[in-house]
Design an enzyme around this catalytic site. Structure first.
Site, PDB file in Angstrom:
ATOM      1  N   ASN A   5      98.716  58.100  10.957  1.00 51.84           N
ATOM      2  CA  ASN A   5      97.386  57.489  10.823  1.00 51.84           C
ATOM      3  C   ASN A   5      97.353  56.700   9.511  1.00 51.84           C
ATOM      4  OD1 ASN A   5      94.691  56.876  10.558  1.00 51.84           O
ATOM      5  ND2 ASN A   5      94.002  58.995  10.295  1.00 51.84           N
ATOM      6  N   LYS A  47      94.980  54.897   8.407  1.00 48.54           N
ATOM      7  CA  LYS A  47      93.621  54.757   7.852  1.00 48.54           C
ATOM      8  C   LYS A  47      93.405  53.273   7.479  1.00 48.54           C
ATOM      9  CE  LYS A  47      93.941  59.554   6.623  1.00 48.54           C
ATOM     10  NZ  LYS A  47      93.529  60.685   5.807  1.00 48.54           N
ATOM     11  N   HIS A  87      88.188  62.260  13.856  1.00 50.20           N
ATOM     12  CA  HIS A  87      88.864  62.441  12.566  1.00 50.20           C
ATOM     13  C   HIS A  87      87.819  62.872  11.530  1.00 50.20           C
ATOM     14  CE1 HIS A  87      90.959  61.725   8.833  1.00 50.20           C
ATOM     15  NE2 HIS A  87      92.072  61.849   9.528  1.00 50.20           N
ATOM     16  N   GLU A  92      87.251  62.057   8.600  1.00 54.22           N
ATOM     17  CA  GLU A  92      86.592  60.965   7.849  1.00 54.22           C
ATOM     18  C   GLU A  92      85.506  60.305   8.698  1.00 54.22           C
ATOM     19  OE1 GLU A  92      90.294  59.090   6.831  1.00 54.22           O
ATOM     20  OE2 GLU A  92      90.767  60.884   5.671  1.00 54.22           O
ATOM     21  N   GLU A 119      93.362  69.534  11.666  1.00 53.63           N
ATOM     22  CA  GLU A 119      93.463  68.984  10.319  1.00 53.63           C
ATOM     23  C   GLU A 119      92.407  69.635   9.435  1.00 53.63           C
ATOM     24  OE1 GLU A 119      95.350  64.801  10.264  1.00 53.63           O
ATOM     25  OE2 GLU A 119      93.255  64.531  10.744  1.00 53.63           O
ATOM     26  N   GLY A 159      94.739  64.573   2.341  1.00 58.40           N
ATOM     27  CA  GLY A 159      94.819  63.695   1.174  1.00 58.40           C
ATOM     28  C   GLY A 159      94.730  64.430  -0.156  1.00 58.40           C
ATOM     29  N   SER A 215      98.253  66.564   4.416  1.00 57.21           N
ATOM     30  CA  SER A 215      99.277  66.573   3.364  1.00 57.21           C
ATOM     31  C   SER A 215     100.676  66.959   3.873  1.00 57.21           C
ATOM     32  CB  SER A 215      98.859  67.490   2.210  1.00 57.21           C
ATOM     33  OG  SER A 215      97.680  66.999   1.594  1.00 57.21           O
TER      34      SER A 215
HETATM   35  P1  13P Z   1      97.244  63.032   4.646  1.00 55.72           P
HETATM   36  O1  13P Z   1      98.581  63.265   5.339  1.00 55.72           O
HETATM   37  O2  13P Z   1      97.255  61.859   3.744  1.00 55.72           O
HETATM   38  O3  13P Z   1      96.748  64.296   4.004  1.00 55.72           O
HETATM   39  O4  13P Z   1      96.189  62.661   5.803  1.00 55.72           O
HETATM   40  C1  13P Z   1      96.123  63.440   6.933  1.00 55.72           C
HETATM   41  C2  13P Z   1      95.250  62.764   7.922  1.00 55.72           C
HETATM   42  O5  13P Z   1      94.050  62.644   7.729  1.00 55.72           O
HETATM   43  C3  13P Z   1      95.872  62.210   9.124  1.00 55.72           C
HETATM   44  O6  13P Z   1      94.930  61.857  10.077  1.00 55.72           O
END
Ligand code: 13P
Length: 249
Positions: free
Chosen positions: A11, A13, A91, A93, A163, A169, A208
């Protein structure tokens, strides 16, 4: 029972560029990953280039509507017409920044499937919810929103990504044991409704994941691969993570 296959999804983003499409697709196309299903989720404008590079491609979100006065939204049918096959829904976010409720996520899931896209339903608890012992309750409610709307059979052509919000992140990965516990909870919950479907269901871990921790995570019985954020923007790291998924399912 559908056989599960290891899967690694990236992803991006709101990151990436045409140059990065070239770098990542070269890294994937020049290696041997036939045992692993790899899908990249770049921002919308990069989807055609990603598809042209030969890499499986998905969109990061989709509208729950089909058409109309929804400025900035994108319909699932158009995503499918481009040649993408997957879409992320729910997701964290999207849930936290854009206030998408469980019901909205379930509507997006439905619209994606209606247009022939495979939804990857993202679920996970916040740090406070984990501290309060609410992890299973939160994850169950996120999955139940889809089951209550569409029936458990709808999960057959889907993927679930666990997740934990506190691991996204932050560099704080769930331990393999913590992640396995929630993955098993998810599979058992679905198995209580539909055993064969649960055994065939791909459940990814995200938060992560990097090339150092992916092997141990993917080795867990109910972890079928990963949904990778930051590390999917680095060709070498992403290729190493894909490599570590070989033979794990
Ligand atoms: P990170 O791997 O940067 O922690 O992000 C995970 C994520 O949100 C994948 O959709």
């Amino acid at each position: 029972m559908a056989a599960r296959k290891a899967m690694v999804a990236g992803n991006w983003k709101m990151n990436g560029s045409l140059e990065l499409v070239e770098k990542l697709s070269d890294a994937i196309n020049n290696a041997e990953f036939s045992e692993v299903k790899i899908v990249l989720f770049p921002p919308f404008p990069l989807i055609p280039a990603m598809i042209a590079s030969g890499v499986n491609t998905g969109a990061q979100t989709v509208s729950e509507h089909t058409s109309g006065a929804f400025t900035g939204e994108v319909d699932a049918e158009l995503i499918k017409q481009l040649g993408a096959n997957y879409v992320l829904v729910g997701h964290s976010e999207r849930r936290s920044v854009y206030k998408e409720s469980n019901d909205v996520v379930a509507a997006k899931f439905a619209r994606a499937q209606q247009a022939g896209l495979t939804p990857i339903l993202c679920v996970g608890e916040s740090e406070t919810e984990r501290e309060n012992g609410q992890t299973e309750q939160v994850v169950a409610a996120q999955i139940d929103a889809v089951i209550n709307k569409l029936g458990v059979a709808a999960l057959e052509d889907s993927v679930i990504a666990y997740e934990p919000v506190w691991a996204i992140g932050t560099g704080k990965t769930a331990s393999p044991e913590q992640a396995q516990t929630v993955h098993k909870f998810i599979r058992d919950k679905i198995a209580s409704l539909e055993g064969n479907l649960a055994q065939g269901l791909t459940i990814l871990y995200g938060g992560s994941v990097n090339e150092k921790n992916s092997e141990l995570l993917f080795a867990q019985t109910d972890i079928d691969g990963g949904l990778i954020g930051g590390a999917s923007l680095k060709a070498e790291s992403f290729a190493a993570i894909c490599n570590s998924a070989k033979g794990t399912v």
